[in-house]
Design an enzyme around this catalytic site. Structure first.
Site, PDB file in Angstrom:
ATOM      1  N   ASN A   1       0.921  -1.189  -0.072  1.00 24.04           N
ATOM      2  CA  ASN A   1       0.017  -0.091  -0.030  1.00 24.04           C
ATOM      3  C   ASN A   1       1.030   1.268  -0.049  1.00 24.04           C
ATOM      4  O   ASN A   1       1.521   1.586   1.303  1.00 24.04           O
ATOM      5  CB  ASN A   1      -0.786  -0.157   1.291  1.00 24.04           C
ATOM      6  CG  ASN A   1      -1.632   1.222   1.507  1.00 24.04           C
ATOM      7  OD1 ASN A   1      -1.760   2.064   0.512  1.00 24.04           O
ATOM      8  ND2 ASN A   1      -2.384   1.383   2.525  1.00 24.04           N
TER       9      ASN A   1
ATOM     10  N   LYS B   1       0.040   4.175  -0.234  1.00 15.68           N
ATOM     11  CA  LYS B   1      -0.725   5.481   0.572  1.00 15.68           C
ATOM     12  C   LYS B   1      -0.557   6.657  -0.450  1.00 15.68           C
ATOM     13  O   LYS B   1      -0.273   6.468  -1.671  1.00 15.68           O
ATOM     14  CB  LYS B   1      -0.183   5.639   1.803  1.00 15.68           C
ATOM     15  CG  LYS B   1      -0.214   4.329   2.764  1.00 15.68           C
ATOM     16  CD  LYS B   1       0.024   4.536   4.150  1.00 15.68           C
ATOM     17  CE  LYS B   1      -0.062   3.123   5.041  1.00 15.68           C
ATOM     18  NZ  LYS B   1      -0.156   3.225   6.224  1.00 15.68           N
TER      19      LYS B   1
ATOM     20  N   HIS C   1      -9.510   1.266   4.979  1.00 17.77           N
ATOM     21  CA  HIS C   1      -8.183   1.191   5.752  1.00 17.77           C
ATOM     22  C   HIS C   1      -8.354   2.109   6.810  1.00 17.77           C
ATOM     23  O   HIS C   1      -8.898   3.272   6.817  1.00 17.77           O
ATOM     24  CB  HIS C   1      -7.269   1.741   4.747  1.00 17.77           C
ATOM     25  CG  HIS C   1      -5.879   1.740   5.488  1.00 17.77           C
ATOM     26  ND1 HIS C   1      -5.277   2.821   6.278  1.00 17.77           N
ATOM     27  CD2 HIS C   1      -4.748   0.806   5.162  1.00 17.77           C
ATOM     28  CE1 HIS C   1      -4.068   2.395   6.540  1.00 17.77           C
ATOM     29  NE2 HIS C   1      -3.641   1.351   5.903  1.00 17.77           N
TER      30      HIS C   1
ATOM     31  N   GLU D   1      -7.048   4.534   7.921  1.00 17.73           N
ATOM     32  CA  GLU D   1      -6.613   6.143   7.762  1.00 17.73           C
ATOM     33  C   GLU D   1      -8.098   6.694   6.881  1.00 17.73           C
ATOM     34  O   GLU D   1      -8.041   7.766   7.197  1.00 17.73           O
ATOM     35  CB  GLU D   1      -5.354   6.206   6.632  1.00 17.73           C
ATOM     36  CG  GLU D   1      -4.270   5.842   7.559  1.00 17.73           C
ATOM     37  CD  GLU D   1      -2.903   5.321   6.921  1.00 17.73           C
ATOM     38  OE1 GLU D   1      -2.785   5.370   5.681  1.00 17.73           O
ATOM     39  OE2 GLU D   1      -2.114   4.876   7.529  1.00 17.73           O
TER      40      GLU D   1
ATOM     41  N   GLU E   1      -5.225  -4.930  10.609  1.00 13.34           N
ATOM     42  CA  GLU E   1      -4.045  -3.997  10.871  1.00 13.34           C
ATOM     43  C   GLU E   1      -4.482  -3.147  11.948  1.00 13.34           C
ATOM     44  O   GLU E   1      -5.118  -2.396  12.232  1.00 13.34           O
ATOM     45  CB  GLU E   1      -4.126  -2.839   9.647  1.00 13.34           C
ATOM     46  CG  GLU E   1      -3.782  -3.481   8.244  1.00 13.34           C
ATOM     47  CD  GLU E   1      -3.293  -2.601   7.141  1.00 13.34           C
ATOM     48  OE1 GLU E   1      -2.133  -2.722   6.789  1.00 13.34           O
ATOM     49  OE2 GLU E   1      -3.958  -1.398   7.248  1.00 13.34           O
TER      50      GLU E   1
ATOM     51  N   GLY F   1       2.716   2.201  10.886  1.00 14.11           N
ATOM     52  CA  GLY F   1       3.901   3.296  10.750  1.00 14.11           C
ATOM     53  C   GLY F   1       4.639   3.587  11.871  1.00 14.11           C
ATOM     54  O   GLY F   1       5.082   4.741  11.795  1.00 14.11           O
TER      55      GLY F   1
ATOM     56  N   SER G   1       3.773  -2.319  10.174  1.00 14.80           N
ATOM     57  CA  SER G   1       5.147  -2.335  10.454  1.00 14.80           C
ATOM     58  C   SER G   1       5.808  -3.616   9.854  1.00 14.80           C
ATOM     59  O   SER G   1       6.736  -4.041  10.607  1.00 14.80           O
ATOM     60  CB  SER G   1       5.650  -1.874  11.708  1.00 14.80           C
ATOM     61  OG  SER G   1       5.308  -0.543  12.173  1.00 14.80           O
TER      62      SER G   1
HETATM   63  O1  LIG Z   1      -1.030   0.658   6.976  1.00 13.97           O
HETATM   64  C1  LIG Z   1      -0.369  -0.263   6.591  1.00 13.97           C
HETATM   65  C2  LIG Z   1      -0.692  -0.820   5.193  1.00 13.97           C
HETATM   66  O2  LIG Z   1      -1.982  -0.748   4.650  1.00 13.97           O
HETATM   67  C3  LIG Z   1       0.797  -0.394   7.387  1.00 13.97           C
HETATM   68  O3  LIG Z   1       1.797   0.575   7.133  1.00 13.97           O
HETATM   69  P1  LIG Z   1       3.324   0.399   7.714  1.00 13.97           P
HETATM   70  O4  LIG Z   1       3.669  -0.931   7.022  1.00 13.97           O
HETATM   71  O5  LIG Z   1       4.084   1.524   7.131  1.00 13.97           O
HETATM   72  O6  LIG Z   1       3.003   0.194   9.005  1.00 13.97           O
END
Ligand SMILES: O=C(CO)COP(=O)(O)O
Length: 271
Positions: free
Chosen positions: A18, A20, A110, A112, A182, A188, A228
């Protein structure tokens, strides 16, 4: 992740990146070319372990051109879609457009999107259905924040999101669906849920799907872990029985690191 007696996986592992809101369309092509070269050098078997990228909308046309032109085996998807099919919805993107661009997948819900854009379970259920209407496989994301984890109600919290997300689906759709667990506190942050945390939730999700649909359906649904994930921790996570793949954020922006994640079998840990 379980293997059958003939050494193939019961469910094809899915390694998903992803991006983002990173990588403009020029950077995105460079990243994808590097990823494809690295995997082809390593003779990656895409039929055995699927690799998929989720670029920003503006990159998808370029990704399609590269994948089709160079006959790459990578699949790709979008990070969101509208619950509507067409019309006066300024700024939204229809699943019909994503289908036309050759997307196989679309992320739905997601954290976010849930947090920053206030997307509700009802809306996300409508988005899951919109994805299926346009022959896209939804990757429904769910997971708890730190407070819920500390309160110890993370399993119930996550299952409630999933129940709402899959409401009204047929068993056939539920089998095709991909679900990504997740935990928000691990996204992150460098904090990775332990392999046993990932397994706990993935097993609970599969049991819930068996309740809602049936055991045969639940045995087909692919369940991913995200938060992560890196080359250094992927093998232990993928060794868990109910974890069928990973959804990778930051580490998917580095072609070498992401290719190493996709090749988790070559560094599987034992014991
Ligand atoms: O949100 C994520 C994947 O959709 C995970 O992000 P990270 O791998 O940067 O922690």
């Amino acid at each position: 992740m379980t293997t059958s007696t003939n050494g193939t996986f019961d469910r094809t592992p899915l390694i998903a990146g992803n991006w983002k809101m990173n990588m403009d369309h020029v950077q995105g092509i460079t990243l994808l070319q590097k990823l494809a070269w690295t995997l082809s050098d390593a003779r990656h078997d895409f039929a055995r372990v699927e690799v998929s990228v989720f670029p920003p909308f503006t990159d998808i046309r370029g990704v399609q051109t590269l994948v089709q032109g160079d006959k790459l085996k990578l699949s790709y998807g979008a990070q969101d879609l509208s619950e509507q099919d067409a019309g006066a919805y300024t700024g939204d993107i229809s699943g019909a457009f994503l289908n036309k661009l050759g997307c196989s997948y679309v992320l739905v819900g997601h954290s976010e999107r849930r947090e920053i854009h206030g997307e509700s379970d009802e809306l996300l259920n409508a988005k899951v259905k919109a994805a299926f209407r346009h022959e896209l496989t939804p990757v429904l994301c769910a997971g708890e924040g730190l407070q819920v984890r500390q309160a110890g109600t993370h399993v119930e919290h996550t299952l409630a999101q999933i129940r709402a997300g899959v409401a009204g689906l047929t068993a056939e759709q539920a089998a095709e669906l991909v679900i990504a667990y997740e935990p928000i506190w691990a996204i992150g942050t460098g904090e990775v849920a332990g392999p046993s945390d990932a397994q706990e939730l993935c097993a609970a999700i599969r049991a819930e799907l068996a309740e809602l649909f049936d055991a045969a359906t639940a045995a087909k649904t692919r369940l991913l872990y995200g938060g992560s994930v890196k080359a250094a921790n992927v093998a232990a996570i993928m060794a868990e029985r109910d974890v069928d793949g990973v959804l990778v954020g930051g580490a998917s922006l580095d072609a070498g690191e992401f290719a190493t994640i996709a090749r988790f079998e070559s560094h599987l840990v034992t014991g």
